[in-house]
Enzyme design. Structure first.
Site, PDB file in Angstrom:
ATOM      1  N   LYS A  90       4.917   9.387   8.521  1.00 45.31           N
ATOM      2  CA  LYS A  90       4.926   9.137   9.922  1.00 45.31           C
ATOM      3  C   LYS A  90       5.767   9.587  10.693  1.00 45.31           C
ATOM      4  CE  LYS A  90       2.485   5.015   8.277  1.00 45.31           C
ATOM      5  NZ  LYS A  90       1.034   5.088   8.669  1.00 45.31           N
TER       6      LYS A  90
ATOM      7  N   TYR B  66       1.006  -1.078  -0.106  1.00 46.66           N
ATOM      8  CA  TYR B  66       0.000  -0.042   0.100  1.00 46.66           C
ATOM      9  C   TYR B  66       0.752   1.243  -0.092  1.00 46.66           C
ATOM     10  CZ  TYR B  66      -3.749   3.327   1.528  1.00 46.66           C
ATOM     11  OH  TYR B  66      -4.314   4.271   1.961  1.00 46.66           O
TER      12      TYR B  66
ATOM     13  N   ASP C 109       9.426   2.531  -0.469  1.00 43.29           N
ATOM     14  CA  ASP C 109       8.123   3.419   0.134  1.00 43.29           C
ATOM     15  C   ASP C 109       8.670   3.083   1.515  1.00 43.29           C
ATOM     16  OD1 ASP C 109       6.263   3.869   1.666  1.00 43.29           O
ATOM     17  OD2 ASP C 109       4.828   3.273   0.469  1.00 43.29           O
TER      18      ASP C 109
HETATM   19  N1  HOZ Z   1      -3.407   3.506   6.210  1.00 44.30           N
HETATM   20  C1  HOZ Z   1      -3.311   3.432   7.442  1.00 44.30           C
HETATM   21  C2  HOZ Z   1      -3.042   1.713   7.943  1.00 44.30           C
HETATM   22  N2  HOZ Z   1      -1.947   1.442   7.137  1.00 44.30           N
HETATM   23  C3  HOZ Z   1      -4.490   3.695   8.088  1.00 44.30           C
HETATM   24  C4  HOZ Z   1      -4.469   5.134   8.643  1.00 44.30           C
HETATM   25  C5  HOZ Z   1      -5.537   5.829   9.668  1.00 44.30           C
HETATM   26  O1  HOZ Z   1      -6.586   5.164   9.515  1.00 44.30           O
HETATM   27  O2  HOZ Z   1      -5.255   6.500  10.475  1.00 44.30           O
END
Ligand code: HOZ
Length: 429
Positions: A268, A145, A240
């Site tokens: 992050k 992802y 990534d």
């Molecule tokens: N895309 C995030 C997990 N891999 C979730 C982000 C969120 O819901 O804060």
């Protein structure tokens, strides 16, 4: 049993004005059932919800809070900065300060551009790779992802797979045809795709340690094979490192695994809990970006002073205390061992994957090495496990396709409490 009346009431209100009641789908608990927990505040390794419950947090905002919630140097930096204005849309000195620090910490990069999220970082990195190489196609891996930009929502992990739409409606066929899909940890498969698309592939984008189909480390030689394949075919390799950057080592997965990517993306940890993403590369690539070069990328809030002050405070702490990475890895290993023993004791079939301070428990009888094997997890067991842990005051990600992020704020007492909870819950699975 912990009570969540106020969270449920807040969720009901939220659903009237926010689609699904949340601003990011995984938060909605749809994959595990029940209502999501509304957070009131957090400190260190603990969350405090709107019903007054205290929970040990293994999500840590999906990674950023590597030193714990409300970490004082970060909070102080943001508060002081806010007093002097929150956004100018003009250059500020702190942008150069954090850029210099990031460039000094990460191998093989000369310049870095700050954006507002990991999604933006990855989508901009691919545009840059296309502009630099003059080619259109990209290879991504099933289950990886890279944010929710159109090109990446093809067999995507994280919330996309959690909610059964790894190929999202709304992505045009024209966009989808330029995204070629490969199998994680299968170099032969990537070689075949490259051979069938000679001269057309701009980049291969990969999570060097996958974290969006649970945690899946790269097989021995896999990333080295990709590196060699890219070199041979004039393809840019994009790591990534939104999850792994400034988490697995000061220089991220590149440093930990001793492999150089051509472009690296961040999110992050680099923002210390504020909305920050970034992408970085050597001069020859980064100089293709506007205003130096023709590849356009911009943002009113990019390099925002509050976000930069949080990021700078966070990176400075990590840079000044590199022993943190070892400590995190040791804590994660301790947890791994404790959970293994507890699940084995109750004969719960499982596989645990771990790299550094990323770990996930897959309720699967076979090794979990790619999207296909990750998809075989026993979701019913996961749901019971999730709610059992929650009832014991432990908050893990509400999806089997996510990673647990360990924070330095966790004490061994917290880890023991977690292992005891696993033992109790495992007896019920
Ligand atoms: N895309 C995030 C997990 N891999 C979730 C982000 C969120 O819901 O804060």
């Amino acid at each position: 049993m912990i009570k969540y009346q106020r969270s449920s009431a807040l969720f009901a209100e939220a659903q009237k004005v926010i689609p699904g009641g949340v601003n990011s789908p995984v938060r909605a608990f749809k994959a595990v059932g029940g209502d999501p927990i509304f957070v009131k505040e957090a400190k260190g390794a603990y969350l405090y919800d709107e019903d007054g419950n205290e929970l040990i947090d293994y999500i840590n905002s999906w990674g950023p809070m590597i030193l714990g919630h409300a970490y004082e140097p970060v909070v102080n930096a943001v508060v002081e900065k806010a007093k002097k204005g929150t956004s100018f849309g003009m250059p500020t000195e702190i942008e150069t300060e954090i850029a210099e620090l990031a460039v000094s910490m990460v191998p093989n990069i000369d310049k870095i551009r700050f954006v507002n999220s990991g999604t933006e970082a990855c989508m901009s990195a691919v545009r840059l790779a296309r502009g630099f190489t003059g080619k259109d196609k990209l290879i991504k891996f099933a289950g990886c992802y890279h944010g929710h930009s159109d090109s990446f929502l093809i067999q995507a992990g994280s919330g996309a797979v959690t909610f059964g739409s790894p190929n999202s409606p709304g992505v045009t066929e024209g966009t989808a045809k330029d995204t070629l899909l490969a199998k994680y940890n299968n170099l032969e498969n990537v070689k075949e795709i490259v051979a069938a698309n000679q001269g057309e592939i701009a980049c291969i984008i990969i999570e060097p340690i996958a974290g969006n189909m649970g945690c899946i480390p790269p097989a021995e030689g896999f990333l080295e094979g990709l590196r060699a394949l890219c070199d041979k075919n004039d393809i840019l390799l994009i790591f990534d490192e939104v999850m792994t950057g400034f988490r697995l080592a000061a220089g991220g997965a590149q440093e930990l695994l001793n492999i150089n990517a051509d472009i690296v993306t961040f999110g992050k940890v680099i923002g210390g809990g504020l909305p920050v993403g970034a992408f970085a590369a050597r001069d020859e690539i980064m100089n293709h970006l506007a205003p130096l070069g023709p590849v356009y990328q911009a943002g009113t809030l990019s390099g925002n002073p509050l976000a930069m002050s949080a990021g700078l405070a966070m990176l400075s702490e990590l840079n000044n205390s590199p022993e943190i990475f070892l400590s995190l890895a040791e804590k994660t290993q301790y947890l791994h061992q404790g959970i293994t023993e507890a699940l084995d004791k109750h004969k719960v079939v499982h596989t645990i994957n771990r790299t550094g301070s990323m770990i996930s428990v897959h309720f699967s009888p076979t090794p979990v090495i790619d999207f296909a094997t990750a998809a075989e997890v026993n979701n019913e067991t996961f749901k019971k496990f999730f709610h059992g842990m929650l009832d014991n005051g432990i908050y893990i990600a509400p999806s089997a396709f996510e990673t647990w992020f360990i924070t330095e704020a966790l004490t061994y007492k917290d880890l023991d409490k977690t292992i005891t909870a696993v033992d109790k819950v495992a007896a019920t699975l």
